[in-house]
Write a protein that holds these residues in place. Structure first.
Motif, mmCIF file in Angstrom:
data_model
loop_
_atom_site.group_PDB
_atom_site.id
_atom_site.type_symbol
_atom_site.label_atom_id
_atom_site.label_comp_id
_atom_site.label_asym_id
_atom_site.label_seq_id
_atom_site.Cartn_x
_atom_site.Cartn_y
_atom_site.Cartn_z
ATOM 1 N N UNK A 172 -0.921 3.372 6.753
ATOM 2 C CA UNK A 172 -1.428 2.736 7.548
ATOM 3 C C UNK A 172 -3.055 2.504 7.239
ATOM 4 N N UNK A 173 -3.556 3.491 6.825
ATOM 5 C CA UNK A 173 -4.867 3.670 6.562
ATOM 6 C C UNK A 173 -5.211 2.665 5.174
ATOM 7 N N UNK A 174 -4.408 3.081 4.264
ATOM 8 C CA UNK A 174 -4.603 2.227 2.975
ATOM 9 C C UNK A 174 -4.493 0.601 3.249
ATOM 10 N N UNK A 175 -3.533 0.476 3.962
ATOM 11 C CA UNK A 175 -3.164 -1.070 4.204
ATOM 12 C C UNK A 175 -4.531 -1.511 5.143
ATOM 13 N N UNK A 176 -4.845 -0.768 6.059
ATOM 14 C CA UNK A 176 -6.190 -1.097 7.094
ATOM 15 C C UNK A 176 -7.348 -1.494 6.063
ATOM 16 N N UNK A 177 -7.347 -0.597 5.002
ATOM 17 C CA UNK A 177 -8.802 -0.589 4.253
ATOM 18 C C UNK A 177 -8.401 -1.755 3.197
ATOM 19 N N UNK A 178 -7.178 -2.133 2.903
ATOM 20 C CA UNK A 178 -6.879 -3.075 1.779
ATOM 21 C C UNK A 178 -6.970 -2.298 0.626
ATOM 22 N N UNK A 179 -6.666 -1.083 0.423
ATOM 23 C CA UNK A 179 -6.356 -0.287 -0.805
ATOM 24 C C UNK A 179 -5.073 -0.271 -1.226
ATOM 25 N N UNK A 180 -5.090 -0.147 -2.557
ATOM 26 C CA UNK A 180 -3.588 0.029 -3.247
ATOM 27 C C UNK A 180 -3.153 1.328 -3.281
ATOM 28 N N UNK A 181 -2.089 1.465 -4.040
ATOM 29 C CA UNK A 181 -1.690 2.859 -4.374
ATOM 30 C C UNK A 181 -2.708 3.796 -4.622
ATOM 31 N N UNK A 182 -2.519 4.986 -3.962
ATOM 32 C CA UNK A 182 -3.491 6.349 -3.881
ATOM 33 C C UNK A 182 -2.682 7.360 -3.854
ATOM 34 N N UNK A 236 -12.853 2.344 13.688
ATOM 35 C CA UNK A 236 -11.649 2.291 12.644
ATOM 36 C C UNK A 236 -10.749 3.188 12.949
ATOM 37 N N UNK A 237 -10.861 4.323 13.506
ATOM 38 C CA UNK A 237 -10.049 5.427 13.653
ATOM 39 C C UNK A 237 -9.082 5.077 14.894
ATOM 40 N N UNK A 238 -9.848 4.413 15.923
ATOM 41 C CA UNK A 238 -9.222 3.905 17.102
ATOM 42 C C UNK A 238 -8.103 2.831 16.647
ATOM 43 N N UNK A 239 -8.751 1.934 15.905
ATOM 44 C CA UNK A 239 -7.647 0.733 15.565
ATOM 45 C C UNK A 239 -6.686 1.360 14.720
ATOM 46 N N UNK A 240 -6.956 2.044 13.784
ATOM 47 C CA UNK A 240 -5.591 2.556 12.841
ATOM 48 C C UNK A 240 -4.701 3.519 13.781
ATOM 49 N N UNK A 279 0.905 -1.131 0.148
ATOM 50 C CA UNK A 279 0.012 -0.033 0.082
ATOM 51 C C UNK A 279 0.950 1.204 0.177
ATOM 52 N N UNK A 280 1.014 2.223 -0.987
ATOM 53 C CA UNK A 280 1.359 3.139 -1.112
ATOM 54 C C UNK A 280 0.724 4.584 -1.205
ATOM 55 N N UNK A 281 0.998 5.363 -0.206
ATOM 56 C CA UNK A 281 0.512 6.600 -0.330
ATOM 57 C C UNK A 281 1.201 7.744 -1.172
ATOM 58 N N UNK A 282 0.863 8.419 -2.153
ATOM 59 C CA UNK A 282 1.455 9.553 -2.953
ATOM 60 C C UNK A 282 0.949 10.657 -2.281
ATOM 61 N N UNK A 283 1.870 11.440 -1.534
ATOM 62 C CA UNK A 283 1.207 12.699 -1.048
ATOM 63 C C UNK A 283 1.502 13.906 -1.711
ATOM 64 N N UNK A 284 0.564 14.531 -2.417
ATOM 65 C CA UNK A 284 0.737 15.879 -2.802
ATOM 66 C C UNK A 284 0.727 17.050 -1.819
ATOM 67 N N UNK A 285 1.891 17.543 -1.131
ATOM 68 C CA UNK A 285 1.967 18.255 0.058
ATOM 69 C C UNK A 285 1.808 19.758 -0.481
#
Length: 155
Positions: free
Chosen positions: A33-43, A140-144, A1-7
């Motif tokens: 961590x959020x992406x992995x928790x939700x099983x979402x790929x690169x975003x 979900x927030x608490x677990x993440x 799971x990879x997050x690409x951040x436009x900062x």
């Protein structure tokens, strides 16, 4: 799971508030961590840090509320037939986060992490309008956050 951040750092106020704004690396770690928790790929996610004037203007324009808020979420909706790994935009108001952290007696970095996680869950379609939905989202927030070593923010 990879997050690409436009900062995007648009806040130009007090130095003490500026010093607490998270780095791109921190945002990436939290988002991963959020992406992995939700099983979402690169975003890809745009995260913009603003002042109260910009936050209030956006909050009024999109939610009809005439006050600044901690985080606004704008999910990306691709046109039909177009697939993009763009999750959406988060607009985080630095002075509101700083003030809330102090009022709630939390570490500012922990509150930034919480509001980032909260905003990302909104981008993924979660909300807290109905009680059952709020319970699911908060759980979900608490677990993440626990995975990030951050205590339950609702205690």
């Amino acid at each position: 799971m990879t997050a690409i951040i436009d900062y995007q750092q648009a806040y130009e106020g007090e130095d003490v508030i500026l010093a607490d704004i998270p780095t791109s690396s921190e945002l990436e770690r939290w988002a991963n961590v959020v992406l992995a928790y939700e099983g979402v790929s690169e975003q890809e996610i745009t995260v913009r840090f603003t002042d109260e004037v910009e936050s209030q203007a956006l909050n009024f324009e999109y939610r009809g509320k005439e006050k600044p808020t901690n985080v606004l979420s704008f999910p990306f909706e691709a046109p039909p037939g177009i697939e993009m790994n763009l999750l959406g935009d988060l607009v985080i108001c630095a002075p509101v986060i700083s003030r809330e952290a102090k009022e709630q007696q939390k570490a500012v970095v922990d509150h930034y992490a919480h509001m980032t996680v909260h905003g990302l869950l909104h981008l993924m379609g979660y909300d807290h309008i109905e009680d059952a939905d709020a319970e699911e989202m908060e759980s979900k927030e608490i677990e993440i956050l626990a995975q990030l070593g951050i205590d339950d923010p609702y205690q």
